[in-house]
Design a protein around this motif. Sequence first.
Motif, PDB file in Angstrom:
ATOM      1  N   LEU A 266      73.790  85.415  42.869  1.00  0.00           N
ATOM      2  CA  LEU A 266      72.904  85.173  44.007  1.00  0.00           C
ATOM      3  C   LEU A 266      71.464  85.557  43.673  1.00  0.00           C
ATOM      4  N   ILE A 267      71.282  86.721  43.014  1.00  0.00           N
ATOM      5  CA  ILE A 267      69.938  87.159  42.630  1.00  0.00           C
ATOM      6  C   ILE A 267      69.345  86.183  41.613  1.00  0.00           C
ATOM      7  N   SER A 269      69.936  83.053  41.273  1.00  0.00           N
ATOM      8  CA  SER A 269      69.542  81.843  41.995  1.00  0.00           C
ATOM      9  C   SER A 269      68.253  82.061  42.781  1.00  0.00           C
ATOM     10  N   THR A 270      68.124  83.253  43.377  1.00  0.00           N
ATOM     11  CA  THR A 270      66.926  83.558  44.169  1.00  0.00           C
ATOM     12  C   THR A 270      65.687  83.619  43.286  1.00  0.00           C
ATOM     13  N   THR A 273      64.567  80.255  42.472  1.00  0.00           N
ATOM     14  CA  THR A 273      63.990  79.589  43.641  1.00  0.00           C
ATOM     15  C   THR A 273      62.543  80.017  43.887  1.00  0.00           C
TER      16      THR A 273
END
Length: 290
Positions: A266-267, A269-270, A273
């Motif tokens: 998740l990190i 991907s963030t 982004t």
Amino acid sequence: MNLQPELGRVISAFPASFKNLFFNQLNHLINYSPTIGLMGKTGAGKSSLINALFQSPLSSVNDVSGCTRQAQYFSITMNSHTLTFVDLPGVGESLERDREYHQLYRNLLPELDLIIWVLKADDRAWSSDEQCYRFLTEQCGYQSERFLFVLNQADKIEPCRQWDEQYHQPSSEQTANLELKQQAVVTAFKPYHPVMVVSAIENYQLTELAEQLIQALPVQASSGVARQLNSPYRTPSVENAARNDFGQCVSDIVDTLIDIIPLPPLIRSTVSTVKNSIVSVAKSLWRMFF
């Protein structure tokens, strides 16, 4: 330099491992010290060219009985930031000396971000320059994009009496002859970058040279060189090119950290982004850094 407030907010949610490495790499980029080689025969005007372009003058090169057999280092320092020039031994003094220089070139090339090769506009023979260039590119493996060729002393091109001293520019006949010389350099060296035609003493086309210099430098070196230019040559084009290079380097830092730091999916991907936001904020601070 405290980089935390502006950029820290953008990456505030990221792990400490990412933030620490990011700011370390960013500091390293901001404090990168470019090194530029100077090549060309004695009398081509290397020192006068650099003195005209940059805020701090270089010490004079001792050219009595040719050039010293050792490379000479000159540094320009402003606000604790350093730009280094390496004046490489002159080509064309003799075949014996040229051979002696070859090992020196092999040792020095990895240090250099770019080589500015200065030729005299009124010189009729560049054979020794051509031989040295072929050695550096073919035997030493130095890429052609790492050279920027400059025809200096444009005011001496025939008919030299026609030079317009009031407006510091060549006559139409001189312009035609300079274009022929420029094409001769292209034919002889097949350079990667455009051949620049200038006169350091007349401040002729130095703005164009400064802009091409920034374009020719590796992305990590352009900002460090731009900050040292004399203000007339630190044009919007120069600053925009250096700022974009800086943004590219920041983007590369983020990409590298994503690859080497074991981040949760998740990190990871963030980070991907918000990378564009990180780059945008860094570029907005470019003038503060440089």
